[in-house]
Design a protein around this motif. Sequence first.
Motif, mmCIF file in Angstrom:
data_model
loop_
_atom_site.group_PDB
_atom_site.id
_atom_site.type_symbol
_atom_site.label_atom_id
_atom_site.label_comp_id
_atom_site.label_asym_id
_atom_site.label_seq_id
_atom_site.Cartn_x
_atom_site.Cartn_y
_atom_site.Cartn_z
ATOM 1 N N PRO A 13 -7.971 -2.312 -0.534
ATOM 2 C CA PRO A 13 -6.544 -1.985 -0.628
ATOM 3 C C PRO A 13 -5.699 -2.936 0.212
ATOM 4 O O PRO A 13 -6.216 -3.646 1.085
ATOM 5 N N ASP A 14 -4.402 -2.929 -0.063
ATOM 6 C CA ASP A 14 -3.432 -3.698 0.725
ATOM 7 C C ASP A 14 -3.783 -5.181 0.773
ATOM 8 O O ASP A 14 -3.567 -5.847 1.786
ATOM 9 N N CYS A 15 -4.347 -5.697 -0.304
ATOM 10 C CA CYS A 15 -4.652 -7.115 -0.438
ATOM 11 C C CYS A 15 -4.181 -7.592 -1.810
ATOM 12 O O CYS A 15 -4.173 -6.830 -2.773
ATOM 13 N N LYS B 236 0.008 -6.620 -3.859
ATOM 14 C CA LYS B 236 -0.882 -5.908 -2.934
ATOM 15 C C LYS B 236 -1.027 -4.430 -3.282
ATOM 16 O O LYS B 236 -2.093 -3.837 -3.104
ATOM 17 N N GLU B 237 0.068 -3.819 -3.756
ATOM 18 C CA GLU B 237 0.054 -2.381 -4.009
ATOM 19 C C GLU B 237 -0.476 -2.031 -5.397
ATOM 20 O O GLU B 237 -0.465 -0.861 -5.790
ATOM 21 N N PRO C 155 -6.050 -11.232 1.770
ATOM 22 C CA PRO C 155 -5.192 -10.376 2.593
ATOM 23 C C PRO C 155 -3.830 -10.968 2.925
ATOM 24 O O PRO C 155 -2.870 -10.229 3.147
ATOM 25 N N ASP D 239 6.105 -3.445 2.264
ATOM 26 C CA ASP D 239 4.670 -3.518 2.524
ATOM 27 C C ASP D 239 3.985 -2.233 2.072
ATOM 28 O O ASP D 239 4.620 -1.302 1.594
ATOM 29 N N HIS D 240 2.664 -2.181 2.240
ATOM 30 C CA HIS D 240 1.891 -1.047 1.741
ATOM 31 C C HIS D 240 2.345 0.260 2.386
ATOM 32 O O HIS D 240 2.477 1.281 1.704
ATOM 33 N N HIS D 241 2.594 0.232 3.700
ATOM 34 C CA HIS D 241 3.031 1.452 4.391
ATOM 35 C C HIS D 241 4.374 1.941 3.852
ATOM 36 O O HIS D 241 4.566 3.135 3.601
ATOM 37 N N GLN E 216 5.601 1.338 0.906
ATOM 38 C CA GLN E 216 5.388 1.829 -0.453
ATOM 39 C C GLN E 216 4.948 3.287 -0.443
ATOM 40 O O GLN E 216 5.363 4.082 -1.283
ATOM 41 N N GLN E 217 4.094 3.631 0.515
ATOM 42 C CA GLN E 217 3.607 4.998 0.596
ATOM 43 C C GLN E 217 4.715 5.985 0.943
ATOM 44 O O GLN E 217 4.616 7.176 0.627
#
Length: 269
Positions: A20-22, A84-85, A137, A225-227, A229-230
Amino acid sequence: MANSKYEYVKAFERENHLLPDCYILVRVDGKGFHKFSQEYGFEKPNDLGALMVMNQTATRLVEAFPDILMAYGDLDEYSFLLRKECALYERREMKLITLFGSMMSTHYIMEWNKQFPEKPIRQSKLPIFDARAVVYPLLKHVRDYFSWRQVDCHINNLYNTVFWALVSKGNMTPKDAENRLIGTLASDKNEILYSQFQINYNNEPEIFKKGTVLIREYQDHTSTDHHQQQQLSKTQLEKEKKKRNKAKIVMYHIDLIKDEFWDSRPFLC
């Protein structure tokens, strides 16, 4: 699916979920395209019509999957960068590579038959593509990957341009041309082209020297970023998806190694 006593065989299946997150990079390659190009009479050293078939085929995939940020290709190869997501097929590697390989093969046939109706694809000689997936990454890794592929495009094209000039204009056999080029540097190849055939390699079309870039161009996109997005609500995520769907897909033949391309597109981060 109904349960049965035979369902235990499913336990033998194994899935490889990509990290994940890559960034996910899917590279699709033609299988046996040297023979394929001979079968369908490709022009040498470059067949513009065949390149356009590849470019249109790749465009169909970019249109189909909004998670694709950009793609780069030359000859019988295309690389697709997924954000990434990306959660396509839950990031299952086998699903992704079979999907991309099969879609390239299918769309290639359709685009070829539109481009070359006078010589349609025959069942006895079909275009086949395989695929691999790699995760990176950092954007630095992504940039270096595309730099690698574009440098490879230049090296191969320079060699092919000189090789076929020696064969078609210099009346050499393929074996003699190959022997002539053993140990030559780029400067040597440029000199052969200019002194023997009055060809200035710098004036060759950019599509041959640099390959093709397909990219979703955003006007007002902000990277998350991934965070982050969540943290987005379902409505916000849907808006982000619509933005990706509406983004214009643009084709370029430009330098991917210098900073300019990347600095002007912060949405790739």
